[in-house]
Design an enzyme around this catalytic site. Structure first.
Site, PDB file in Angstrom:
ATOM      1  N   ASP A  12      -9.596-129.572  18.699  1.00  0.00           N
ATOM      2  CA  ASP A  12     -10.151-129.034  17.459  1.00  0.00           C
ATOM      3  C   ASP A  12     -10.384-127.543  17.585  1.00  0.00           C
ATOM      4  O   ASP A  12     -10.641-126.859  16.585  1.00  0.00           O
ATOM      5  CB  ASP A  12     -11.480-129.722  17.125  1.00  0.00           C
ATOM      6  CG  ASP A  12     -11.247-131.044  16.418  1.00  0.00           C
ATOM      7  OD1 ASP A  12     -10.112-131.279  15.965  1.00  0.00           O
ATOM      8  OD2 ASP A  12     -12.192-131.849  16.340  1.00  0.00           O
ATOM      9  N   ASP A  61      -6.522-140.545  13.656  1.00  0.00           N
ATOM     10  CA  ASP A  61      -7.683-139.918  14.278  1.00  0.00           C
ATOM     11  C   ASP A  61      -8.620-140.987  14.857  1.00  0.00           C
ATOM     12  O   ASP A  61      -8.517-142.181  14.520  1.00  0.00           O
ATOM     13  CB  ASP A  61      -8.397-139.081  13.207  1.00  0.00           C
ATOM     14  CG  ASP A  61      -9.191-137.925  13.778  1.00  0.00           C
ATOM     15  OD1 ASP A  61      -9.434-137.905  14.987  1.00  0.00           O
ATOM     16  OD2 ASP A  61      -9.581-137.034  12.990  1.00  0.00           O
TER      17      ASP A  61
HETATM   18  C1  DGJ Z   1     -11.206-134.591  14.031  1.00  0.00           C
HETATM   19  C2  DGJ Z   1      -9.838-134.009  14.132  1.00  0.00           C
HETATM   20  O1  DGJ Z   1      -9.600-133.536  15.417  1.00  0.00           O
HETATM   21  C3  DGJ Z   1      -9.663-132.924  13.095  1.00  0.00           C
HETATM   22  O2  DGJ Z   1      -8.405-132.337  13.235  1.00  0.00           O
HETATM   23  C4  DGJ Z   1      -9.858-133.501  11.732  1.00  0.00           C
HETATM   24  O3  DGJ Z   1      -8.825-134.390  11.429  1.00  0.00           O
HETATM   25  C5  DGJ Z   1     -11.208-134.168  11.637  1.00  0.00           C
HETATM   26  N1  DGJ Z   1     -11.423-135.104  12.698  1.00  0.00           N
HETATM   27  C6  DGJ Z   1     -11.361-134.876  10.319  1.00  0.00           C
HETATM   28  O4  DGJ Z   1     -12.516-135.584  10.237  1.00  0.00           O
END
Ligand code: DGJ
Length: 731
Positions: free
Chosen positions: A548, A478
């Site tokens: 997300d 990430d």
């Molecule tokens: C952003 C990501 O896109 C999410 O899927 C998740 O992993 C969060 N960060 C976790 O902090």
């Protein structure tokens, strides 16, 4: 033979199955002109299209009009300062303070296959799959060499471009702009297409008429970005999904970029792409060189579908790598939306036990398992297990999950550090920062200075420790904030213009190290959702988290935009809980499954909270993923109807390469029961074969399904969906 040189015409030609690209050596001085790019033609003598003798502007005819010549030549690699006032690819600052560059042909080589661009990501191909042209252009005043690389693929209508810039002077020189490609075309009433967006609303297709002057997109966020994807296309205004000419560029890079379209006074349209020149200044000592990232060029004479199919084929077979390149990815259960930071081993195991019962193949533990990380205010940089949450460590948890018959994956955010972390307390200088200025925090975190090897070593050592001591088969990588305050303790006034690019090289270095040490790992890149969905990242991870936003209806637009360029097999797509955490919308469990089915399938919710009815649907959804998902993953994809355009329903179709199977996902966003059922003309089938439809068992020829159409089922309600399959039958 994909690449050849015609010495009589002084023309280089690159051929792909359906396209031709011609480069001409112009005039006695040897300027490199762009003579043709488009549908495949046999002719080499297309120099007349450049019209360089109109008005006697060629330097050998009338040196008085050198400026007019530079500014009207359709060129291969535009340079700054001598008369071409359009967007330039190359600008320098030499030891005398001069900035102009002028390039002429010096020599060339034809290379079988495609040289690697490591440490940069790039497409690849064997010697029978592609051929490369290397043209060396030279500035005799600066003693600067520019090697222009063009690779033509033998089975795919793609041409890749990059440039290697070599300083042959005994003085240093600084590159203040080093783009990867330039394409000069005649103006044909083009539209510009880009993928514009925002967090949770990535890659929305934006199409607007090209206008005189400059227009374009860029990112200065240090990542390619959710706001503008490094993709730009020129499509004839009349081009549709199925017809019309389209020229596209996509950047194999994951940092700051700029892509421009410029309609000039001469009626030419120039498309350029490269590393963003803001904040960029690269020093070349004598004999040093700089390799630009790669641009993928695609031309389609059969509309957007043709362009999409070329990108998909190229990226699936010649960009993604590793054991998972051609494999169906395991179905996953990810705990992020199910628990956020609030979990312990017991809670995770309860979800995992439910998941195992349904047949889900892998558990992915998301953010919060390390350091002191109970919210997003602390802990990044401390990649050791939080034993309060996981008393048996990651190893112990992985073993228990394996014992349930599931594989185990883990989340990292290696590029970041929280000010409240052991790492930051020990090494505050490891974070990017501008002295005497307050930190510009985003998500309460800072970006690590990955330009420094000791910083990369420190992070990697911690990751290696975790990955080598537990059975971890998947990593979600990430990256949750843009780069700002880009000041490095290792930088000087001279080299500070290298930081952004060196940062991206640092990320590539870390991912390369990890894949070298753990070659069987499945890596999924992610950045605040889909901030980093770019071809550079696909070189390391065959899949990327798309957004997300896991609401099935919003996902229709996001996935449609993503799939305009990127293969469905690369799109992370999960079934999430309702009401959606993103927008509060409630959609049926089945619809959420159908929308996720077209990508890398998984669940992102607390399975213990599902109803029995929903849980009972999961085994069938997984079966669909195993059987039908492969058609989406490996086949040719067609946008039959776009909710983004019609505001009512969406129809996505994919046909297997051997045309024996097809799968269609129909999502009715708004019900329309009073209207007649929708007669949808299918695509990509074999006209002469017969196909059985799963809806009512009817058998018809591909011709009937494509030209007559398929009656989409009438669904009584909003947000409903259907999965339709067609299978060839011998009758
Ligand atoms: C952003 C990501 O896109 C999410 O899927 C998740 O992993 C969060 N960060 C976790 O902090």
């Amino acid at each position: 033979m994909s690449v050849s040189y015609n010495p009589q015409e002084r023309v280089f030609r690159l051929d792909t199955p359906n396209t031709t690209y011609l480069i001409a050596i112009v005039d006695e001085e040897g300027f490199l002109g762009h003579a043709y790019y488009g549908k495949r033609i046999p002719d080499d003598n297309m120099q007349y299209t450049m019209r360089i003798f109109e008005g006697n502007v060629v330097p050998s005819v009338n040196n008085r009009d050198r400026v007019a010549f530079y500014d009207s030549l359709p060129t291969e690699y535009s340079t700054f300062g001598l008369g071409d006032f359009r967007e330039s690819c190359l600008q320098v600052l030499d030891e005398n303070g001069n900035r102009g560059v002028g390039l002429v042909y010096q020599d060339h080589r034809i290379i079988p296959g495609k040289p690697s661009l490591e440490p940069l990501p790039a497409t690849y191909g064997e010697t029978d799959e592609c051929e490369t042209l290397e043209i060396t252009a030279y500035d005799p005043v600066l003693k600067l060499k520019v090697k222009l690389y063009y690779t033509a693929f033998t089975q795919i209508d793609a041409i890749t471009r990059s440039a290697l810039i070599v300083n042959e002077n005994d003085q240093p020189i600084t590159l203040t702009r080093a783009f990867s490609a330039c394409l000069d075309l005649d103006n044909r009433n083009y539209d510009v297409i880009t993928l514009h967006g925002a967090w949770s609303n990535e890659r929305q297709i934006n199409r607007r008429p090209a206008v005189p002057g400059r227009q374009g997109i860029s990112s200065l966020r240090g990542v390619s970005s959710a706001q503008e994807n490094p993709f730009i296309a020129l499509a004839e205004h009349t081009a549709t999904q199925k017809s019309g000419q389209v020229y596209a560029m996509n950047f194999v890079y994951s940092g700051n970029f700029m892509a421009n379209v410029e309609m000039s006074e001469q009626g030419l349209t120039r498309m350029t792409m490269g590393i963003h020149p803001n904040g960029f200044a690269w020093n070349l000592a004598p004999n040093d060189s700089f390799q630009t990232p790669e641009v993928v060029l695609v031309y389609s004479s059969c509309g957007l579908n043709g362009m999409t199919h070329t990108f998909h084929d190229l990226y699936r077979g010649h960009l993604c790598r590793g054991p998972y390149r051609d494999q169906r990815r395991p179905s996953v259960i990810n705990n992020w939306e199910g628990t956020y930071f609030d979990f312990n081993e017991e809670k995770i195991l309860r979800i995992a036990e439910e998941a195992a019962k349904t047949g889900i193949e892998m558990f992915v533990l998301d953010d919060g398992w390390f350091g002191v990380r109970n919210d997003d205010n602390s802990g990044l940089g401390d990649w050791y297990v939080n034993t309060k949450k996981l008393p048996n460590g990651v190893k112990g948890l992985a073993e228990k999950i394996n014992a349930l018959g599931m594989r185990f994956g883990l989340w990292f955010e290696p590029e970041m550090v929280s000010p409240d972390s052991d790492l930051y307390r020990a090494h505050p200088d490891y974070a990017f920062q501008l002295p005497d200025r307050p930190h510009s925090l985003a998500r309460n975190q800072l970006v690590l200075d990955l330009t420094r090897k000791e910083v990369r070593d420190c992070v990697y050592q911690q990751m290696y420790e975790v990955l080598s001591t537990a059975n971890i088969e998947y990593v979600k990588w990430d990256m949750n904030r843009p780069l700002t305050n880009v000041g490095s303790y290792a930088a000087t006034r001279e080299n500070s213009g290298e930081i952004y690019h060196r940062y991206v090289l640092g990320v590539y270095d870390l991912q390369s190290r990890m894949l070298r040490d753990f070659p069987n790992l499945l890596l999924e890149n992610c950045s605040s959702g889909g901030n980093r969905f770019d071809p550079g990242m696909l070189y390391y991870s065959p899949q990327i988290w798309t957004s997300d936003n896991t609401d099935a209806i919003d996902r229709l637009r996001i996935q449609e935009g993503t799939a305009l360029v990127y293969p469905l097999s690369t799109m992370g797509a999960h079934v999430a809980a309702c009401p959606s955490h993103m927008n509060g919308r409630t959609t049926p469990f089945a619809t959420r499954g159908h929308v996720a089915l077209v990508g890398c399938y998984g669940y992102e919710l607390d399975l213990t909270k599902l109803t029995d009815e929903e849980k009972a649907m999961i085994p069938k959804q997984l079966e669909d993923y195993r059987n039908v998902g492969d058609i989406f993953r490996t086949g040719d994809y067609y946008r039959l109807a776009s909710f983004a355009e019609n505001g009512k329903y969406d129809v996505m179709m994919s046909v297997s390469k051997d045309q024996s199977k097809a799968a269609i996902v129909f999502v009715q966003v708004l019900t329309n029961l009073r209207g007649r059922s929708i007669l949808m003309q299918l695509e990509g089938l074999d006209e002469n074969r017969k196909y059985r439809c799963n809806l009512d068992g009817s058998v018809r020829t591909g011709a009937a399904w494509m030209y007559g159409g398929l009656l989409l089922p009438k669904l009584a309600g909003d947000f409903l969906s259907a999965l339709i399959t067609l299978e060839a039958v011998e009758e």
